[in-house]
Design an enzyme around this catalytic site. Structure first.
Site, PDB file in Angstrom:
ATOM      1  N   TYR A  63      -1.885  -0.675  10.496  1.00  0.00           N
ATOM      2  CA  TYR A  63      -1.853  -0.894   9.044  1.00  0.00           C
ATOM      3  C   TYR A  63      -0.565  -0.332   8.447  1.00  0.00           C
ATOM      4  O   TYR A  63       0.126  -1.013   7.690  1.00  0.00           O
ATOM      5  CB  TYR A  63      -3.079  -0.223   8.414  1.00  0.00           C
ATOM      6  CG  TYR A  63      -3.255  -0.513   6.933  1.00  0.00           C
ATOM      7  CD1 TYR A  63      -3.675  -1.765   6.504  1.00  0.00           C
ATOM      8  CD2 TYR A  63      -3.016   0.471   5.977  1.00  0.00           C
ATOM      9  CE1 TYR A  63      -3.859  -2.035   5.142  1.00  0.00           C
ATOM     10  CE2 TYR A  63      -3.198   0.207   4.622  1.00  0.00           C
ATOM     11  CZ  TYR A  63      -3.614  -1.045   4.221  1.00  0.00           C
ATOM     12  OH  TYR A  63      -3.796  -1.312   2.878  1.00  0.00           O
ATOM     13  N   SER A 113       0.872  -1.179   0.000  1.00  0.00           N
ATOM     14  CA  SER A 113       0.000   0.000   0.000  1.00  0.00           C
ATOM     15  C   SER A 113       0.899   1.216   0.000  1.00  0.00           C
ATOM     16  O   SER A 113       2.074   1.138   0.392  1.00  0.00           O
ATOM     17  CB  SER A 113      -0.847  -0.001   1.286  1.00  0.00           C
ATOM     18  OG  SER A 113      -1.461   1.252   1.479  1.00  0.00           O
TER      19      SER A 113
HETATM   20  N1  LIG Z   1      -8.535  -1.150  -1.805  1.00  0.00           N
HETATM   21  C1  LIG Z   1      -7.602  -0.262  -1.546  1.00  0.00           C
HETATM   22  O1  LIG Z   1      -7.822   0.948  -1.641  1.00  0.00           O
HETATM   23  C2  LIG Z   1      -6.210  -0.708  -1.158  1.00  0.00           C
HETATM   24  C3  LIG Z   1      -5.209   0.258  -1.112  1.00  0.00           C
HETATM   25  C4  LIG Z   1      -3.917  -0.131  -0.759  1.00  0.00           C
HETATM   26  C5  LIG Z   1      -3.641  -1.450  -0.476  1.00  0.00           C
HETATM   27  N2  LIG Z   1      -4.635  -2.369  -0.517  1.00  0.00           N
HETATM   28  C6  LIG Z   1      -4.280  -3.756  -0.194  1.00  0.00           C
HETATM   29  O2  LIG Z   1      -4.766  -4.608  -1.194  1.00  0.00           O
HETATM   30  C7  LIG Z   1      -5.085  -5.887  -0.635  1.00  0.00           C
HETATM   31  C8  LIG Z   1      -6.497  -6.272  -1.039  1.00  0.00           C
HETATM   32  O3  LIG Z   1      -7.392  -5.292  -0.550  1.00  0.00           O
HETATM   33  P1  LIG Z   1      -8.922  -5.155  -1.027  1.00  0.00           P
HETATM   34  O4  LIG Z   1      -9.229  -3.725  -1.087  1.00  0.00           O
HETATM   35  O5  LIG Z   1      -9.149  -6.008  -2.208  1.00  0.00           O
HETATM   36  O6  LIG Z   1      -9.674  -5.671   0.288  1.00  0.00           O
HETATM   37  P2  LIG Z   1     -10.410  -7.028   0.673  1.00  0.00           P
HETATM   38  O7  LIG Z   1     -10.682  -6.934   2.142  1.00  0.00           O
HETATM   39  O8  LIG Z   1     -11.544  -7.283  -0.222  1.00  0.00           O
HETATM   40  O9  LIG Z   1      -9.303  -8.134   0.389  1.00  0.00           O
HETATM   41  C9  LIG Z   1      -8.486  -8.700   1.352  1.00  0.00           C
HETATM   42  C10 LIG Z   1      -8.827 -10.167   1.441  1.00  0.00           C
HETATM   43  O10 LIG Z   1      -7.915 -10.768   2.369  1.00  0.00           O
HETATM   44  C11 LIG Z   1      -8.640 -11.757   3.066  1.00  0.00           C
HETATM   45  N3  LIG Z   1      -7.988 -12.078   4.333  1.00  0.00           N
HETATM   46  C12 LIG Z   1      -7.916 -11.307   5.439  1.00  0.00           C
HETATM   47  N4  LIG Z   1      -7.261 -11.979   6.409  1.00  0.00           N
HETATM   48  C13 LIG Z   1      -6.919 -13.185   5.897  1.00  0.00           C
HETATM   49  C14 LIG Z   1      -6.252 -14.314   6.404  1.00  0.00           C
HETATM   50  N5  LIG Z   1      -5.798 -14.363   7.676  1.00  0.00           N
HETATM   51  N6  LIG Z   1      -6.047 -15.382   5.595  1.00  0.00           N
HETATM   52  C15 LIG Z   1      -6.513 -15.357   4.329  1.00  0.00           C
HETATM   53  N7  LIG Z   1      -7.181 -14.324   3.781  1.00  0.00           N
HETATM   54  C16 LIG Z   1      -7.375 -13.260   4.575  1.00  0.00           C
HETATM   55  C17 LIG Z   1     -10.027 -11.147   3.268  1.00  0.00           C
HETATM   56  O11 LIG Z   1     -10.997 -12.145   3.539  1.00  0.00           O
HETATM   57  C18 LIG Z   1     -10.251 -10.432   1.948  1.00  0.00           C
HETATM   58  O12 LIG Z   1     -10.954 -11.249   1.008  1.00  0.00           O
HETATM   59  C19 LIG Z   1      -4.876  -5.757   0.877  1.00  0.00           C
HETATM   60  O13 LIG Z   1      -3.610  -6.249   1.237  1.00  0.00           O
HETATM   61  C20 LIG Z   1      -4.933  -4.246   1.095  1.00  0.00           C
HETATM   62  O14 LIG Z   1      -4.206  -3.846   2.240  1.00  0.00           O
HETATM   63  C21 LIG Z   1      -5.920  -2.033  -0.848  1.00  0.00           C
END
Ligand SMILES: NC(=O)c1ccc[n+]([C@@H]2O[C@H](COP(=O)([O-])OP(=O)(O)OC[C@H]3O[C@@H](n4cnc5c(N)ncnc54)[C@H](O)[C@@H]3O)[C@@H](O)[C@H]2O)c1
Length: 271
Positions: free
Chosen positions: A165, A152
């Site tokens: 985070y 991120s």
């Molecule tokens: N959406 C954004 O704006 C954004 C920005 C920067 C970084 N990210 C990063 O991108 C990645 C995906 O984010 P997203 O927005 O798609 O959110 P999201 O919550 O839909 O995806 C994260 C997934 O990880 C799974 N998860 C959580 N803990 C887990 C565990 N212990 N074991 C297995 N799976 C687990 C959740 O069930 C979820 O499906 C994350 O690492 C997030 O930090 C997202």
């Protein structure tokens, strides 16, 4: 030739419809990946995701399995099952992540450990478990296996209101570069992608909270306000973010390791 022709990938955190993990799986399959093993600890939208992948025409090349990235035993099972079924492993995408809001004063040690367990330890275990399998990809593709950590802009931008985070995502960056040094000799590349705000269900739910609090009139209005924060003035969709993963997974990136792709529309430059 498709950019990921013949490759087998594991993508964590791909169990929620509309999220970045699912977009990465679809992009990998569209680019010719031979198989994608999607993992997540939630399974409530498995049927919808499998239907979507089938509509893309890739049902036979897709598996969605339950997996807790904080469990070493789960990792061993997932990696072995992927190699047993598909005969190889070429790409690992550590995408699963969670957030726990609060500063130091309002974050319990237990909550800090929870976020570190997923966002840091999950990456560590994934790299440790999958590297021996990825090393065997060298012979087939001449460029070795590829590990891509979804971090991120939080890796680089401090935020006193969300320390768990930001600290965990910063630790993920250091893990990425250390792993790039350690596994380079085995031709395993280790890189990270740093998204800015990407319009996933997780983000939309957060915006709904702000709408309820009266900060914005609607989620669309909130999305426009977020878009206006970066110089391009657009909000990134999960499919946009997935392109960065395709590049790093592909042999086009065979000389790229330890790198960090800031996929943030330059929002980071504003801070
Ligand atoms: N959406 C954004 O704006 C954004 C920005 C920067 C970084 N990210 C990063 O991108 C990645 C995906 O984010 P997203 O927005 O798609 O959110 P999201 O919550 O839909 O995806 C994260 C997934 O990880 C799974 N998860 C959580 N803990 C887990 C565990 N212990 N074991 C297995 N799976 C687990 C959740 O069930 C979820 O499906 C994350 O690492 C997030 O930090 C997202």
């Amino acid at each position: 030739m498709p950019r990921l022709s013949g490759k087998v990938a594991i993508v964590t955190g791909a169990g929620r419809l509309g999220n970045i993990g699912v977009a990465i799986c679809r992009s990998f399959l569209a680019e010719g990946a031979r198989a994608v093993v999607a993992t997540d600890f939630r399974t409530d939208s498995s049927d919808e995701i499998e239907t979507l992948i089938a509509a893309d025409g890739h049902a036979g090349a897709f598996r969605l399995v339950r997996h807790d990235v904080t469990s070493e035993a789960d990792w061993q099972q997932v990696a072995k099952a992927a190699v047993d079924e598909f005969g190889q492993l070429d790409v690992l995408v550590n995408n699963a992540g969670i957030s726990v809001h609060g500063g130091i004063g309002s974050t319990s040690l237990d909550d800090l450990h929870k976020v570190m367990a997923v966002n840091h330890d999950g990456l560590f275990l994934g790299i440790k478990t999958c590297a021996p399998y990825l090393a065997s990809a060298v012979e087939r593709f001449g460029g070795g296996g590829s590990i891509i950590n979804n971090l991120s802009m939080a890796s680089y931008m401090p935020n006193a209101a969300n320390i768990g985070y930001h600290v965990s995502k910063a630790a993920g960056r250091m893990l990425t570069v250390c792993a790039a040094l350690e596994y380079g000799a085995q031709k395993i590349r280790v890189n990270s992608v740093h998204p800015g705000v990407t319009m996933t269900p997780l983000i939309r739910e957060g915006l709904e909270d702000y709408v309820r609090s009266g900060m914005w009139g609607s989620v669309d209005e909130a999305e426009s306000a977020l878009a206006a924060m970066n110089p391009l003035g657009i909000a990134s969709q999960p499919e946009d973010t997935a392109h960065a993963f395709v590049y790093l997974a592909s042999d086009e990136a065979r000389f790229v390791t330890g790198a960090s792709i800031c996929h943030d529309g330059a929002i980071g430059l504003r801070y």
